[in-house]
Design an enzyme around this catalytic site. Sequence first.
Site, PDB file in Angstrom:
ATOM      1  N   CYS A   1       0.889  -1.240   0.113  1.00  0.00           N
ATOM      2  CA  CYS A   1      -0.177  -0.073   0.035  1.00  0.00           C
ATOM      3  C   CYS A   1       0.942   1.290   0.037  1.00  0.00           C
ATOM      4  CB  CYS A   1      -0.968  -0.057   1.245  1.00  0.00           C
ATOM      5  SG  CYS A   1      -1.946   1.504   1.396  1.00  0.00           S
TER       6      CYS A   1
ATOM      7  N   CYS B   1      -7.944  -5.803  -9.784  1.00  0.00           N
ATOM      8  CA  CYS B   1      -7.623  -4.827 -10.550  1.00  0.00           C
ATOM      9  C   CYS B   1      -7.375  -3.533  -9.989  1.00  0.00           C
ATOM     10  CB  CYS B   1      -8.890  -4.444 -11.702  1.00  0.00           C
ATOM     11  SG  CYS B   1      -8.556  -3.409 -12.884  1.00  0.00           S
TER      12      CYS B   1
END
Length: 137
Positions: free
Chosen positions: A46, A118
């Site tokens: 992240c 995705c």
Amino acid sequence: MANKPSAEELKKNLSEMQFYVTQNHGTEPPFTGRLLHNKRDGVYHCLICDAPLFHSETKYDSGCGWPSFYEPVSEESIRYIKDLSHGMQRIEIRCGNCDAHLGHVFPDGPQPTGERYCVNSASLRFTDGENGEEING
């Protein structure tokens, strides 16, 4: 959820696209992401909190224009949210640690999971498994 930097701090440290994607549930234009064609071995984290999200072994070319993975590093690494925006029914994926928007998951991926995560490059940081080099999406 982990403590994450304030919006002011994030605006100072992120590009406009990175902020738009991670904080405003945005989507980068297809085929423009910095990590789309990355083929090196390593881990995708992240961008906001550095939590590990995906291993490079699970990345594949789906042809959709965004980095695609068939499996996250763990069940806890991803948070799933029903998304009914834009007249569609989708499942939004967010960082399980800091709640940053990542992208969406679809049931049209390869085996063994049949899922396609995705993900916007702008929400990721890649760490090279060989030399430790970091690349922000």
